[in-house]
Design a protein around this motif. Structure first.
Motif, PDB file in Angstrom:
ATOM      1  N   ILE A   1     -14.806  -4.396   0.009  1.00  0.00           N
ATOM      2  CA  ILE A   1     -13.487  -4.300   0.641  1.00  0.00           C
ATOM      3  C   ILE A   1     -12.394  -4.866  -0.268  1.00  0.00           C
ATOM      4  O   ILE A   1     -11.445  -4.158  -0.634  1.00  0.00           O
ATOM      5  N   ILE A   2     -12.535  -6.123  -0.648  1.00  0.00           N
ATOM      6  CA  ILE A   2     -11.469  -6.780  -1.412  1.00  0.00           C
ATOM      7  C   ILE A   2     -11.298  -6.139  -2.787  1.00  0.00           C
ATOM      8  O   ILE A   2     -10.164  -5.850  -3.218  1.00  0.00           O
ATOM      9  N   VAL A   3     -12.399  -5.885  -3.492  1.00  0.00           N
ATOM     10  CA  VAL A   3     -12.303  -5.309  -4.849  1.00  0.00           C
ATOM     11  C   VAL A   3     -11.605  -3.947  -4.843  1.00  0.00           C
ATOM     12  O   VAL A   3     -10.629  -3.739  -5.587  1.00  0.00           O
ATOM     13  N   PRO A   4     -12.042  -2.975  -4.019  1.00  0.00           N
ATOM     14  CA  PRO A   4     -11.347  -1.679  -4.054  1.00  0.00           C
ATOM     15  C   PRO A   4      -9.921  -1.748  -3.516  1.00  0.00           C
ATOM     16  O   PRO A   4      -9.043  -1.026  -4.001  1.00  0.00           O
ATOM     17  N   ALA A   5      -9.669  -2.597  -2.515  1.00  0.00           N
ATOM     18  CA  ALA A   5      -8.309  -2.709  -1.972  1.00  0.00           C
ATOM     19  C   ALA A   5      -7.342  -3.245  -3.017  1.00  0.00           C
ATOM     20  O   ALA A   5      -6.201  -2.777  -3.126  1.00  0.00           O
ATOM     21  N   VAL A   6      -7.781  -4.220  -3.798  1.00  0.00           N
ATOM     22  CA  VAL A   6      -6.933  -4.738  -4.866  1.00  0.00           C
ATOM     23  C   VAL A   6      -6.682  -3.650  -5.916  1.00  0.00           C
ATOM     24  O   VAL A   6      -5.571  -3.511  -6.452  1.00  0.00           O
ATOM     25  N   GLY A   7      -7.709  -2.834  -6.203  1.00  0.00           N
ATOM     26  CA  GLY A   7      -7.528  -1.722  -7.129  1.00  0.00           C
ATOM     27  C   GLY A   7      -6.470  -0.745  -6.648  1.00  0.00           C
ATOM     28  O   GLY A   7      -5.661  -0.241  -7.433  1.00  0.00           O
ATOM     29  N   VAL A   8      -6.438  -0.478  -5.334  1.00  0.00           N
ATOM     30  CA  VAL A   8      -5.432   0.430  -4.782  1.00  0.00           C
ATOM     31  C   VAL A   8      -4.041  -0.192  -4.865  1.00  0.00           C
ATOM     32  O   VAL A   8      -3.052   0.509  -5.129  1.00  0.00           O
ATOM     33  N   LEU A   9      -3.947  -1.501  -4.665  1.00  0.00           N
ATOM     34  CA  LEU A   9      -2.653  -2.174  -4.826  1.00  0.00           C
ATOM     35  C   LEU A   9      -2.136  -2.034  -6.260  1.00  0.00           C
ATOM     36  O   LEU A   9      -0.939  -1.812  -6.482  1.00  0.00           O
ATOM     37  N   ILE A  10      -3.030  -2.174  -7.230  1.00  0.00           N
ATOM     38  CA  ILE A  10      -2.632  -1.989  -8.629  1.00  0.00           C
ATOM     39  C   ILE A  10      -2.170  -0.551  -8.855  1.00  0.00           C
ATOM     40  O   ILE A  10      -1.155  -0.305  -9.535  1.00  0.00           O
ATOM     41  N   CYS A  11      -2.896   0.414  -8.284  1.00  0.00           N
ATOM     42  CA  CYS A  11      -2.508   1.825  -8.390  1.00  0.00           C
ATOM     43  C   CYS A  11      -1.097   2.031  -7.835  1.00  0.00           C
ATOM     44  O   CYS A  11      -0.265   2.703  -8.460  1.00  0.00           O
ATOM     45  N   GLY A  12      -0.827   1.467  -6.656  1.00  0.00           N
ATOM     46  CA  GLY A  12       0.490   1.628  -6.046  1.00  0.00           C
ATOM     47  C   GLY A  12       1.591   1.076  -6.926  1.00  0.00           C
ATOM     48  O   GLY A  12       2.656   1.699  -7.083  1.00  0.00           O
ATOM     49  N   ALA A  13       1.359  -0.099  -7.510  1.00  0.00           N
ATOM     50  CA  ALA A  13       2.366  -0.713  -8.374  1.00  0.00           C
ATOM     51  C   ALA A  13       2.632   0.143  -9.611  1.00  0.00           C
ATOM     52  O   ALA A  13       3.790   0.291 -10.050  1.00  0.00           O
ATOM     53  N   ILE A  14       1.577   0.730 -10.186  1.00  0.00           N
ATOM     54  CA  ILE A  14       1.731   1.559 -11.385  1.00  0.00           C
ATOM     55  C   ILE A  14       2.498   2.843 -11.068  1.00  0.00           C
ATOM     56  O   ILE A  14       3.421   3.235 -11.798  1.00  0.00           O
ATOM     57  N   LEU A  15       2.133   3.509  -9.971  1.00  0.00           N
ATOM     58  CA  LEU A  15       2.777   4.778  -9.643  1.00  0.00           C
ATOM     59  C   LEU A  15       4.231   4.613  -9.221  1.00  0.00           C
ATOM     60  O   LEU A  15       5.030   5.551  -9.358  1.00  0.00           O
TER      61      LEU A  15
END
Length: 441
Positions: free
Chosen positions: A308-322
């Protein structure tokens, strides 16, 4: 005899020869998933020549992409039904042959109506496949070791875009878009022939009509009401998260080659080949997080941290980049931003699928994943069409595509925060299975 949940989840010693067979059959399932995603991705590959031949607008191509996910979503709810009606062997043959057939009408009679009809049929036939493929793979792998097979299945999308998309782009440019569809149809039929001679079900999950009874006719495991699974906070927040990321996937499948070609100025062959870049990043990160995650789980880490935490943090990074994409004017840098952002978000699929399979009884895996993945596909209903509308209304195609990716990143980041707050597989597994009563029949 009735077995406890702990016994059902315990590792089964199936021997080294069977372990090789397990990974061989997992590879065969991954291959079918590659075909599955290639069938999806081909619309993006042929979108521009098809639009030129049929006189289609961006919004019409986007509408076809979105309506595909309408029937794809509906089809996903039939995974559990197929799992009870017939064996996994024949269910996947039926679906794969339906995909092959769905490729052909557009070859014979090209029109917008035929394009729409063939994609609707393809979506309906592909809808149940993901849950059944995961169920087949999970039948050969213990719950604590499902991260890697999940990553390989989720990575099929990346493999399709890395290996198959450039080949389809070459075929499209060299021979025409019709031959790309014919090639996919033939590949599907060949896979069926191999599958029928090779497949057998593993010891961890058994499907089909006899799934809930042992040799003596007694219940082999307790079943729980579906509502108990579907109303857990892990299921709800996890479904919202994968739905938001799948919206990004749907736009990539439908629009990324067009973005690279029309928006950023690359040639058609370059755009089709560069289709692989986000997938390379995604595949690397999916495999890394899944392999490391499985090892951490074996060593005592919690599923909440790993899945949960690992993939959710990855999605947060994706959002910041896009979010930064509209401000980027350099084509190569824009390709890099989309690729890296997609890569960080991609790990959500194998890890969340593993988390959801953990909270439900093993024999309800196909039905649970079918509903979970059908809800996930809702993200594909709106995003491709909305992207087409944005591109048609924008000052330039590049600006339109960048704005669409920015919006997708923002929505995914919000859903990631919700999952961080609400999802906890260990807690919800106890809630679902702790008082196992009722029946799924």
């Amino acid at each position: 005899m009735t077995h406890s949940t702990a016994t059902l989840d315990a590792p089964v010693d199936i021997g080294s020869e069977s372990r090789r067979r397990a990974w061989g059959l997992t590879a065969l399932l991954v291959l079918l998933y590659v075909v599955n995603y290639a069938d999806k991705a081909v619309l993006g590959i042929i979108a521009q020549p098809l639009a030129q031949e049929l006189g289609l607008s961006s919004s019409q191509i986007g509408l076809v992409g979105s309506l595909f996910f309408l029937t794809f979503t509906v089809g996903g709810f039939f995974a559990g039904v197929l799992n009870r009606w017939m064996s996994l062997r024949w269910a996947l043959v039926l679906l794969a042959l339906a995909w092959s057939v769905a490729m052909l009408p557009l070859v014979v009679a090209a029109s917008f109506v035929v394009l729409l009809g063939s994609r609707l049929l393809l979506g309906l036939a592909e809808g149940p496949s993901s849950a059944l493929l995961h169920t087949g793979a999970y039948s050969w792998h213990a719950p604590a070791k499902r991260g890697l097979p999940s990553a390989l299945l989720a990575g099929a999308a990346s493999i399709a875009k890395i290996a198959v998309a450039p080949a389809l782009a070459f075929v499209t440019v060299t021979f025409g878009w019709r031959y790309a569809l014919i090639a996919l149809s033939v590949i599907g039929v060949v896979w069926c022939a191999v599958w029928l001679t090779a497949w057998s079900e593993g010891p961890y999950i058994r499907s089909g009509k006899s799934a809930t009874t042992d040799a003596d006719g007694d219940a082999e495991e307790p079943a729980v009401p579906w509502s108990r699974i579907f109303t857990t906070r892990t299921f709800i927040s996890g479904a919202l998260l994968v739905m938001s990321v799948y919206a990004l996937v749907a736009v990539v499948l439908t629009w990324l080659p067009s973005y690279f070609e029309v928006g950023l100025g690359y040639s058609r062959l370059q755009a089709g080949s560069m289709f692989a870049f986000p997938s390379i990043a995604g595949l690397i990160l999916m495999l890394l997080t899944s392999v490391i995650g499985d090892r951490l789980l074996v060593r005592g880490s919690t599923s909440r941290i790993v899945r949960i935490i690992v993939p959710a943090v990855g999605v947060l990074i994706c959002g910041a980049i896009l979010l930064a994409l509209p401000s980027i004017d350099t084509p190569a840098l824009a390709v890099l931003v989309v690729s890296v952002g997609y890569g960080f978000a991609a790990s959500v699929f194998p890890l969340l699928n593993s988390a959801i399979s953990e909270i439900c009884p093993p024999r309800q895996t196909a039905g649970t994943l079918g509903v979970f993945l059908a809800i996930m596909a809702v993200g594909g209903l709106v995003a491709p069409y909305a992207t087409g509308l944005i591109v048609d209304a924008a000052s330039s195609p590049a600006a339109g595509y960048a704005t669409a990716f920015q919006a997708l990143g923002l929505v995914a980041a919000v859903c990631a925060v919700l999952a961080l707050i609400l999802a906890n597989p260990e807690r919800d597994k106890k809630l679902v299975r702790g008082d196992s009563v009722g029946s799924t029949r």
